[in-house]
Design a protein around this motif. Structure first.
Motif, short mmCIF file in Angstrom:
data_model
loop_
_atom_site.label_atom_id
_atom_site.label_comp_id
_atom_site.label_asym_id
_atom_site.label_seq_id
_atom_site.Cartn_x
_atom_site.Cartn_y
_atom_site.Cartn_z
N ILE A 72 -5.21 9.22 -12.04
CA ILE A 72 -5.21 10.66 -12.28
C ILE A 72 -6.06 11.38 -11.24
CG2 ILE A 72 -5.91 12.46 -13.91
CD1 ILE A 72 -5.24 10.40 -16.16
N ALA A 73 -7.26 10.83 -10.95
CA ALA A 73 -8.14 11.46 -9.97
C ALA A 73 -7.53 11.45 -8.58
CB ALA A 73 -9.49 10.75 -9.97
N ALA A 74 -6.94 10.32 -8.19
CA ALA A 74 -6.33 10.22 -6.86
C ALA A 74 -5.13 11.15 -6.75
CB ALA A 74 -5.92 8.78 -6.57
N TYR A 75 -4.32 11.21 -7.79
CA TYR A 75 -3.17 12.12 -7.77
C TYR A 75 -3.62 13.57 -7.62
CZ TYR A 75 0.75 14.95 -9.23
OH TYR A 75 1.72 15.90 -9.27
N TYR A 91 2.15 11.43 -3.67
CA TYR A 91 1.48 10.51 -4.59
C TYR A 91 1.67 9.07 -4.13
CZ TYR A 91 0.63 8.00 -8.94
OH TYR A 91 0.16 7.13 -9.89
N ILE A 92 0.61 8.28 -4.22
CA ILE A 92 0.65 6.85 -3.89
C ILE A 92 0.52 6.06 -5.19
CG2 ILE A 92 -0.51 4.96 -2.68
CD1 ILE A 92 0.75 6.95 -0.77
N TYR A 93 1.46 5.19 -5.44
CA TYR A 93 1.43 4.38 -6.67
C TYR A 93 0.37 3.30 -6.59
CZ TYR A 93 5.68 6.63 -8.23
OH TYR A 93 6.59 7.55 -8.64
N MET A 106 -5.10 4.64 -3.27
CA MET A 106 -4.41 5.84 -3.77
C MET A 106 -4.98 7.11 -3.19
SD MET A 106 -3.54 4.91 -7.73
CE MET A 106 -5.22 4.55 -8.21
N LEU A 107 -6.24 7.09 -2.76
CA LEU A 107 -6.84 8.27 -2.14
C LEU A 107 -6.45 8.42 -0.68
CD1 LEU A 107 -10.55 8.30 -3.38
CD2 LEU A 107 -8.76 9.91 -3.98
N TRP A 108 -6.56 7.34 0.09
CA TRP A 108 -6.56 7.46 1.55
C TRP A 108 -5.38 6.85 2.27
CZ3 TRP A 108 -12.00 5.42 0.61
CH2 TRP A 108 -12.83 6.45 0.19
N ARG A 109 -4.49 6.14 1.61
CA ARG A 109 -3.35 5.55 2.32
C ARG A 109 -2.43 6.65 2.82
NH1 ARG A 109 0.75 1.68 -0.62
NH2 ARG A 109 2.49 2.76 0.26
N MET A 110 -1.98 6.51 4.05
CA MET A 110 -1.07 7.50 4.62
C MET A 110 0.30 6.87 4.87
SD MET A 110 -2.36 10.38 4.61
CE MET A 110 -3.90 11.19 4.44
N VAL A 111 0.49 6.26 6.03
CA VAL A 111 1.80 5.70 6.36
C VAL A 111 1.80 4.19 6.53
CG1 VAL A 111 2.64 7.83 7.42
CG2 VAL A 111 1.43 6.16 8.82
N GLU A 112 0.62 3.58 6.49
CA GLU A 112 0.56 2.13 6.67
C GLU A 112 1.23 1.43 5.49
OE1 GLU A 112 -3.59 3.37 5.21
OE2 GLU A 112 -2.10 4.15 6.55
#
Length: 115
Positions: free
Chosen positions: A10-13, A23-25, A39-45
């Motif tokens: 919830i916090a990361a979303y 949103y990152i699962y 869930m906070l910092w992943r971008m495209v990797e």
């Protein structure tokens, strides 16, 4: 326990939504702290690699943050939960307890309540 497990999601979303990011699962292969960082910092990797020092520090921070012992909100949650109330209602009681002016959160303000 499920509610505690959902909090990082919830916090990361909320954080990513505020920045306009998708949103990152959660990734079940990662630890609790590593998953939160993912869930906070992943971008495209394709696979997020967490810094182990930062992940350990975050684990310790979560433990210290959860260990409140007898503060106002923890006491309220224990009292309501001891009647076998719904866990979400117990959490709501704890959150409501934090809204008072004499909680431990704003230390400076709370000292005025006792003087």
């Amino acid at each position: 326990m499920r509610l505690i497990g959902k909090m990082p999601t919830i916090a990361a979303y909320t954080y990513r939504h505020s920045l306009g990011f998708p949103y990152i699962y959660p990734d079940n292969d990662l630890s609790y702290a590593e998953n939160f960082m993912n869930m906070l910092w992943r971008m495209v990797e394709p696979k997020y690699q967490a810094n182990p020092v930062l992940a350990r520090a975050l684990d310790i921070l979560f433990i210290l943050h959860a260990d409140h012992e007898q503060n106002c909100s923890a006491n309220a949650m224990r009292a309501v939960g001891s009647s076998f109330a719904d866990p979400f209602l117990s959490t709501a009681a704890a959150a409501a307890a934090l809204s008072g002016p004499c909680t431990a959160a704003p230390t400076k303000k709370s000292s005025k309540c006792w003087m």
